[in-house]
Design an enzyme around this catalytic site. Structure first.
Site, short mmCIF file in Angstrom:
data_model
loop_
_atom_site.label_atom_id
_atom_site.label_comp_id
_atom_site.label_asym_id
_atom_site.label_seq_id
_atom_site.Cartn_x
_atom_site.Cartn_y
_atom_site.Cartn_z
N CYS A 11 0.97 -0.75 0.44
CA CYS A 11 0.05 -0.20 0.58
C CYS A 11 0.99 1.21 0.09
CB CYS A 11 -1.19 -0.49 1.68
SG CYS A 11 -1.83 0.33 0.76
N CYS A 83 -4.02 0.20 -2.98
CA CYS A 83 -4.54 1.31 -3.75
C CYS A 83 -3.50 1.40 -5.08
CB CYS A 83 -3.42 2.19 -2.38
SG CYS A 83 -2.33 2.11 -2.70
N CYS A 90 4.32 1.07 -7.10
CA CYS A 90 5.40 -0.54 -6.81
C CYS A 90 6.70 -0.65 -8.49
CB CYS A 90 4.12 -1.12 -7.11
SG CYS A 90 5.33 -3.29 -6.50
#
Length: 137
Positions: A11, A83, A90
């Site tokens: 997240c 999210c 990422c």
């Protein structure tokens, strides 16, 4: 005995959604997965997330807010982003790592009375629980 595969919840700040997911993962999947969580940044543990998980009998107060560890990421079998920010930011996943995206509202941004904020936290918590339970099937 073989090592358990790693399930990594990611997240933005690793303070709320991913922490709740990690807590449910430890509770529901511990027999089959090594469950971890991290964030793009580490914002510290959200006290409301701890409170809402305590309501369902899961203590996440000893979990730590941490940033994504590239070694853990590379060893993960399944990476789940919770999210859009984490999904977009990422690090690139190595080939062969399964990933999923659970786009869930950030309860930490909820506004209103304490009860209204609590209700948003509960809704997100319960949705996370349902999705983690589905992983155990």
């Amino acid at each position: 005995m073989a090592e358990k595969p790693i399930l990594y919840f990611l997240c933005t700040g690793n303070s709320c959604r991913s922490q709740m997911a990690e807590g449910f993962g430890h509770e529901l999947l511990n027999d089959r997965w090594e469950v971890k969580s991290a964030g793009i940044e580490a914002h510290g543990m959200n006290p409301k997330a701890v409170e809402m998980m305590n309501e369902v009998g899961i203590d996440i107060s000893n979990q730590e807010s941490s940033v994504i560890d590239q070694d853990i990421l590379n060893k993960s079998s399944l990476v789940i982003t919770l999210c859009g920010d984490a999904k977009e930011n990422c690090p690139v996943l190595p080939k062969g790592i399964e990933s999923d995206h659970w786009g869930l509202e950030d309860p930490a941004k909820a506004t209103g009375s304490e009860e209204e904020v609590n209700e948003v936290f509960r809704e997100v918590r319960d949705e996370i629980k349902k999705r983690v339970e589905n992983l155990s099937k």
